[in-house]
Write an enzyme that holds these catalytic residues in place. Structure first.
Site, PDB file in Angstrom:
ATOM      1  N   TRP A   8      34.056   5.088 -16.261  1.00 16.66           N
ATOM      2  CA  TRP A   8      35.002   5.006 -17.367  1.00 16.66           C
ATOM      3  C   TRP A   8      34.372   4.186 -18.481  1.00 16.66           C
ATOM      4  CZ3 TRP A   8      39.177   0.894 -18.093  1.00 16.66           C
ATOM      5  CH2 TRP A   8      40.059   1.248 -19.123  1.00 16.66           C
ATOM      6  N   LYS A  58      49.407   6.411 -14.900  1.00 19.66           N
ATOM      7  CA  LYS A  58      49.426   7.855 -14.689  1.00 19.66           C
ATOM      8  C   LYS A  58      50.376   8.294 -13.603  1.00 19.66           C
ATOM      9  CE  LYS A  58      45.361   7.190 -16.852  1.00 19.66           C
ATOM     10  NZ  LYS A  58      44.891   5.862 -17.273  1.00 19.66           N
ATOM     11  N   ASP A  86      38.424   0.500  -8.160  1.00 23.36           N
ATOM     12  CA  ASP A  86      39.311   0.799  -9.277  1.00 23.36           C
ATOM     13  C   ASP A  86      40.129   2.008  -8.858  1.00 23.36           C
ATOM     14  OD1 ASP A  86      38.848   1.451 -12.873  1.00 23.36           O
ATOM     15  OD2 ASP A  86      40.634   1.350 -11.614  1.00 23.36           O
TER      16      ASP A  86
END
Lengths: 408, 411
Positions: free
Chosen positions: A140, A257, A221
């Site tokens: 990311w 999300k 993560d």
């Protein structure tokens, strides 16, 4: 009398900051007037009409909360207890020995970014044996600046194989075997961002073994639990396996999300410690880190998440909705490949279906991405990453047209 | 197996939160919490502002709203209306398009963003050695915010005169004169925390004159606008005066107290720049800092404040709610002072009514504070700071008597 210095600004030497590579895409999209434009930039879920989706369980939770007429007193620095407990259980499993023995500390954070930042600050201050954080290649985009700003050094291990658009397992093992002991290794728990490429369970097992041999500190993560396979437990498998194998990990979680709570900023940071006593010490230091940044976290989103996680029928409904979102994405993957074939593309697009989660690493090169944006008003990040959530049955045909046009 | 965190020491708890904890565990039915800075009603209860309840209903009923990400710098209508609150509707700086803002996580978050920016970009690229001055005393977290942002030299400027129980103006001005050029000064816009002692208009003008002449940076902390006098404009006088004097400055605003939105973390860093070009570049760099800290701010609280500030009837109702809170505090100040005078408690107690805002620096010393806590179950900070909101018509007699007994028996 106006003195000369009055005309100067303190900020004359401040340079214009470049636009954020990910969020900048959405901003460019907004400015575009082409009615056929598609935004495949930022990872926010959209329904099949291309609209933001507020989960039904979220609306119900909000109604329940409103009826309770709660006050607005400050949360503790570590956040809402009902949330942090449920957050840990979600990741580790209800019956996890770590939770039972109280050897985890889980604090509420400002979504995933805030969690990573607190984690980075904590490691920077207390993990003095090693300054290096090893990220998968690619990772990311915001991981690097976060850790760098916290004072850590960034390195990388092989992860993505551009030839197969899949996982370079041997390459990863090779690189990991050379990582100096005690370094921090970042692992994406599921639905790797940006590639959508996840290791298979047998591969995770080997990685866990090797990481243990190298004595590395594991930073997971997990921003997409539930979103990858549609199954909460399946998506947390790697995290739980590593803990079982004795890794005392640190873990970032986001509810942006999987609960659609993006703007409410709901997240958690967990440190799995040796024992409850150590967890108390670590907790006290996390609070010292948090206080000078924002004092204590925001209530609204955490309260919604806690209500859902702790109310059986809302929790059940949530699992169904997450499953639904994951399914829509899987369907779009299949539709995209079918449409590409229909357009006459002879390239191998299997990776679009093999990859998992919100993102797809198309394999498109920067020049092709630029053409897609300029000629078709299809927006994605330069690395060829598309957010599958932005694909709908209404635009998948146009998308396939564009991709075929720039790759034939 | 050795733990990677084996050497992590137990940190001492943050004092103000420990105080609340100790209060919670105290079984004495007469206990009073004069510690943490949150408003309480005369029943000693938290107060969700009526206008807030109203706006929450509006938000819940509006199906067009969702939970999407805000922009990195936050909700535009919040940022601009919040800046207007600080600087005034008709601020020339706003009209000249040289005012911008960053929505932040409470007042703390606004201070943090400002500090991070200054450390990187103020007067060069590396301000780790630039002195940052905070008042003596000040809100205890000021030190940590700036130190954590990388400033190595955080120093006190003289402010509170313990003997005369008022502002040490000469000391303050003296420190301004002797501060290295370009030093950064954190000024409390109104209702100084913890002393409740604010400079008068004339004194502010003197401060501004020295700061302008010596090129010192103005960083206002405005956590109590409206709460001090009950009037938003009155409480913003100092901030607005500095703007008229041509300063480029930061103002960290909190809506925790004046909106009672403590746990929604609603703050705003208002930036006044020389012109819109400088402002643009500053905001672009602020975005970079936000992105590596929290990516984008929480939407609920900002939405609530924006709707309130931008809807005339709601705005009027809010101002009224703020006045209700400020008035109750003023009443408690007057009451406490009157009771101490009636009891003929040794010492002078005028400072109780002269001081302004949520806090009062009683002048009680640490031993006296300890006595209050241990013997009377009245919880206050070791500095002698009390939260006036903790006083009610029901407990004020007990508190007054306790202060009296403490002052008489403990030196």
């Amino acid at each position: 009398m106006m003195q000369v210095w009055d005309l100067l600004s303190w900020w004359s030497e401040v340079q214009m900051g470049p636009p954020d590579p990910i969020l900048g895409v959405s901003e460019a999209y907004k400015r575009d007037t082409n009615p056929k434009k598609i935004n495949l930039g930022v990872g926010a879920y959209r329904d099949d009409q291309g609209k933001p989706y507020v989960l039904s369980c979220v609306r119900k939770a909000e109604a329940q909360i409103a009826a309770k007429k709660l006050d607005k007193e400050y949360l503790a620095i570590g956040g809402l207890g009902d949330f942090t407990k449920a957050c840990a259980k979600l990741a580790l499993g209800d019956d996890n020995e770590v939770i039972k023995s109280g050897r985890n500390i889980t604090v509420q954070t400002i979504s995933g970014t805030g969690s990573l930042r607190i984690g980075a600050n904590f490691l920077s201050r207390f993990h003095t044996e090693a300054r290096d954080v090893y990220l998968p290649k690619p990772s990311w985009g915001n991981h690097t600046p976060i850790f760098r700003d916290a004072g850590m050094q960034l390195k990388a291990y092989t992860y993505y194989d551009p030839k197969t658009c899949g996982f370079d397992f041997q390459g990863a093992l090779n690189d990991i075997s050379k990582i100096p002991e005690k370094s921090v290794i970042m692992l994406h728990a599921c639905a790797h961002n940006p590639t959508g490429v996840d290791p298979r369970p047998e591969q995770w097992k080997e990685i866990a073994d090797l990481v243990k041999k190298r004595n590395l500190l594991v930073f997971f993560d997990m921003a997409y639990q539930g979103f990858a396979s549609g199954d909460i437990d399946r998506d947390a498998w790697a995290v739980r396996y590593f803990i079982e194998q004795g890794h005392n990990i640190v873990l970032s979680q986001s509810f942006a999300k999987n609960m659609g709570l993006y703007g409410e900023r709901v997240g958690g940071f967990t440190v799995v410690c040796k024992d409850a006593e150590e967890a108390k010490r670590v907790e006290s230091q996390l609070k010292i880190l948090i206080r000078p940044i924002y004092s204590n976290p925001p209530m609204n989103g955490a309260r919604i998440a806690a209500t859902i996680l702790n109310t059986p029928d809302l929790y059940k409904e949530w699992l169904g909705e997450v499953h639904g979102m994951a399914n829509r994405i899987i369907t779009m993957r299949e539709l995209l490949v079918a449409n590409l074939k229909k357009e006459g593309s002879t390239r191998n697009w299997k990776h679009v279906i093999d990859q998992i989660g919100m993102f797809c690493f198309t394999g498109l090169k920067p020049e092709q991405v630029e053409r897609l944006t300029k000629e078709f008003s299809i927006y994605m990040t330069k690395d060829g990453r598309i957010s599958m959530a932005g694909v709908t049955s209404g635009n998948v045909g146009y998308l396939a047209q564009g991709i075929h046009a720039v790759t034939k | 197996i050795m733990s990677l965190f084996g050497e992590v020491p137990q940190a001492t708890p943050v004092a103000v939160f420990k105080l609340s904890n100790d209060f919670k565990e105290d079984a004495n039915p007469k206990k009073v919490n004069l510690g943490v800075g949150a408003y309480r009603t005369d029943e000693g209860q938290p107060w969700v502002l009526p206008v807030v309840k109203k706006v929450e209903k509006i938000i819940v009923a509006d199906n067009s709203l969702n939970h999407e990400y805000l922009a990195i710098l936050g909700l535009p209508e919040f940022r601009s209306s919040a800046s207007k609150i600080a600087l005034g509707e008709d601020s020339p700086a706003i009209q000249e398009n040289r005012v911008g803002a960053v929505q932040c996580l409470g007042g703390t978050g606004a201070l943090k963003m400002g500090a991070e920016f200054l450390r990187r970009w103020y007067n060069g690229n590396d301000n780790t050695k630039t002195p940052v001055y905070v008042s003596a005393p000040t809100w205890e977290n000021h030190n940590a915010v700036f130190a954590n942002a990388g400033f190595e030299d955080v120093r006190p400027y003289k402010y509170w005169d313990a003997e005369k129980r008022g502002l040490d103006l000469d000391g303050f001005l003296g420190d301004l004169e002797s501060a290295p050029k370009h030093s950064i000064f954190v000024l409390h816009a109104c209702a100084h925390n913890p002393t409740g002692t604010d400079p008068t208009h004339v004194e502010w003008m003197q401060v501004a004159e020295v700061m302008k002449r010596r090129k010192l940076f103005v960083f206002f902390d405005s956590a109590y606008q409206g709460f001090a006098s009950g009037c938003l404009d009155k409480d913003a006088w100092a901030v607005r005066y500095f703007v008229t004097q041509g300063f480029e400055m930061f103002c960290a605003q909190s809506f925790s107290k004046n909106f009672g939105l403590y746990n929604e973390r609603v703050g705003n860093l208002t930036i006044v720049a020389r012109d819109s070009d400088n402002l643009k570049r500053v905001l672009s760099q602020m975005e970079k800092i936000v992105r590596v800290t929290w990516s984008n701010p929480p939407s609920q609280g900002a939405r609530l404040v924006a709707i309130t500030l931008n809807t005339p009837e709601l705005f009027a109702e809010w101002k009224d709610n703020v006045k209700t809170m400020a008035d109750r505090v003023l009443l408690m100040r007057a009451s406490l002072q009157a009771k101490l005078q009636a009891l003929e408690t040794p010492g002078t107690w005028d400072h109780i009514t002269q001081q302004i805002g949520m806090f009062s620096f009683t002048g009680l010393n640490p031993k006296q504070v300890e006595y209050m806590i241990k013997e009377r179950s009245i919880y206050l900070m070791a500095s002698g700071r009390i939260n006036m909101c903790g006083l009610t018509t029901k407990n004020i007699d007990y508190v007054a008597e306790s202060i009296h007994e403490t002052v008489v028996n403990v030196q």
